[in-house]
Write an enzyme that holds these catalytic residues in place. Structure first.
Site, PDB file in Angstrom:
ATOM      1  N   SER A 107       0.818  -1.216   0.000  1.00  0.00           N
ATOM      2  CA  SER A 107       0.000   0.000   0.000  1.00  0.00           C
ATOM      3  C   SER A 107       0.856   1.272   0.000  1.00  0.00           C
ATOM      4  O   SER A 107       2.016   1.259   0.432  1.00  0.00           O
ATOM      5  CB  SER A 107      -0.905   0.031   1.234  1.00  0.00           C
TER       6      SER A 107
HETATM    7  N1  SAH Z   1      -0.954  -5.066   3.845  1.00  0.00           N
HETATM    8  C1  SAH Z   1      -0.213  -5.319   2.632  1.00  0.00           C
HETATM    9  C2  SAH Z   1      -0.985  -4.862   1.418  1.00  0.00           C
HETATM   10  C3  SAH Z   1      -1.317  -6.025   0.612  1.00  0.00           C
HETATM   11  S1  SAH Z   1      -2.423  -5.845  -0.729  1.00  0.00           S
HETATM   12  C4  SAH Z   1       1.182  -4.728   2.698  1.00  0.00           C
HETATM   13  O1  SAH Z   1       1.495  -3.992   3.640  1.00  0.00           O
HETATM   14  O2  SAH Z   1       1.980  -5.028   1.817  1.00  0.00           O
HETATM   15  C5  SAH Z   1      -3.711  -6.896  -0.160  1.00  0.00           C
HETATM   16  C6  SAH Z   1      -3.369  -8.336   0.130  1.00  0.00           C
HETATM   17  O3  SAH Z   1      -4.564  -8.983   0.533  1.00  0.00           O
HETATM   18  C7  SAH Z   1      -2.847  -9.131  -1.061  1.00  0.00           C
HETATM   19  O4  SAH Z   1      -1.599  -9.694  -0.748  1.00  0.00           O
HETATM   20  C8  SAH Z   1      -3.906 -10.199  -1.273  1.00  0.00           C
HETATM   21  O5  SAH Z   1      -3.396 -11.436  -1.731  1.00  0.00           O
HETATM   22  C9  SAH Z   1      -4.507 -10.321   0.119  1.00  0.00           C
HETATM   23  N2  SAH Z   1      -5.857 -10.897   0.163  1.00  0.00           N
HETATM   24  C10 SAH Z   1      -6.864 -10.736  -0.718  1.00  0.00           C
HETATM   25  N3  SAH Z   1      -7.956 -11.407  -0.302  1.00  0.00           N
HETATM   26  C11 SAH Z   1      -7.637 -11.989   0.875  1.00  0.00           C
HETATM   27  C12 SAH Z   1      -8.347 -12.810   1.803  1.00  0.00           C
HETATM   28  N4  SAH Z   1      -9.619 -13.188   1.585  1.00  0.00           N
HETATM   29  N5  SAH Z   1      -7.703 -13.221   2.911  1.00  0.00           N
HETATM   30  C13 SAH Z   1      -6.403 -12.871   3.155  1.00  0.00           C
HETATM   31  N6  SAH Z   1      -5.687 -12.096   2.315  1.00  0.00           N
HETATM   32  C14 SAH Z   1      -6.293 -11.656   1.192  1.00  0.00           C
END
Ligand code: SAH
Length: 257
Positions: A107
């Site tokens: 993000s």
């Molecule tokens: N918090 C992260 C941002 C990641 S983007 C950081 O600091 O880098 C969002 C993430 O959510 C992705 O890696 C995606 O694979 C994950 N995601 C999507 N749906 C999900 C679910 N149902 N359960 C767990 N993770 C999920």
């Protein structure tokens, strides 16, 4: 090459949809001495200046006029470059999301700071993150709370984040591969929940796992359309209220629910 609007949108994950801000470069001698001497101290400090500047005109936690100094200190400390692909390290402290593989993004730093701030956590808190991704948001929460539980649905991302968090010394973070929609009942209730992927609705299992008096921050809206960052508050009687904070673009919450 012609890029469709859809593909362009898919690439901007986890960003605040705010006007772009011009921030004047720091004057010489303006930068405080920094504790982490890893070669990235200056760009990291610059990133914090940009975050503070955006916070000056963007929505914040109700009743607050600035981000918490504790959150800003952590942003100035956590090595974001360690959580982005090696080829993108030079851009790690730009205030923008970056690709981390598997169609996912780390993000925008401002959004990480805001979501952390909105949780209003303290050192005794146990928090849950849905969407570990790179592990960066978990690393930002770790110094501010007692324990971070974080769930990632893409196994190779979960494995990589686990390794990075351990290597960087974040001992109070526990990762798990799975669908975060259902939360992590074994460790509930949580003193804060942060969801870093956009959901069409607020998952009821997560509301159930929120301790009375605690907050959840979650982007809500249709995938690839404008979503809203929503602050969910459960009061001491268990009554739940929601507040739309600002328009955002996140990658979608996937899974079978
Ligand atoms: N918090 C992260 C941002 C990641 S983007 C950081 O600091 O880098 C969002 C993430 O959510 C992705 O890696 C995606 O694979 C994950 N995601 C999507 N749906 C999900 C679910 N149902 N359960 C767990 N993770 C999920």
């Amino acid at each position: 090459m012609v890029t469709s609007g859809f593909a362009k949108w898919a690439r901007v994950g986890a960003v605040a949809l705010l006007p772009v801000l011009e921030v004047a470069p720091a004057a010489a001698g303006d930068t405080a001495p920094l504790p982490r001497a890893d070669g990235y101290a200056a760009p990291r400090q610059e990133m914090v200046r940009v975050i503070e500047a955006i916070a000056g005109y963007a929505p914040l936690s109700p009743g607050r006029r600035a981000l918490s100094p504790d959150v800003l200190d952590v942003m100035a400390e956590v090595p974001r470059h360690a959580f982005v692909p090696e080829a993108l390290r030079d851009r790690a402290y730009d205030d923008r999301p970056l690709p981390i593989g598997y169609g996912q993004t780390i993000s925008q730093p401002y959004i990480v700071a805001l979501m952390t701030d909105l949780l209003e956590v303290d050192g005794d808190d146990v928090v849950l993150e849905i969407g570990t991704g790179s592990g960066y948001q978990a690393a930002v929460l770790a110094p501010l709370v007692k324990h971070v539980y974080t769930i990632e649905i893409v196994p190779p991302l979960a494995d990589r984040a686990k390794g990075r968090l351990a290597a960087a010394g974040y001992a109070n973070v526990t990762t798990r591969t799975g669908d975060g929609y259902y939360g992590w009942p074994a460790h509930a209730p949580f003193d804060g929940i942060v969801v870093t992927a956009a959901s069409s609705h607020i998952p009821p299992p997560l509301v159930a796992q929120l301790r009375p008096g605690a907050r959840m921050v979650i982007p809500v809206g249709a995938p690839f359309l404008v979503q809203h960052l929503v602050l969910v508050e459960k009061d001491l009687d268990g009554k739940v209220t929601t507040r739309l904070m600002l328009p955002v673009a996140f990658v979608p919450l996937t899974g079978g629910h």
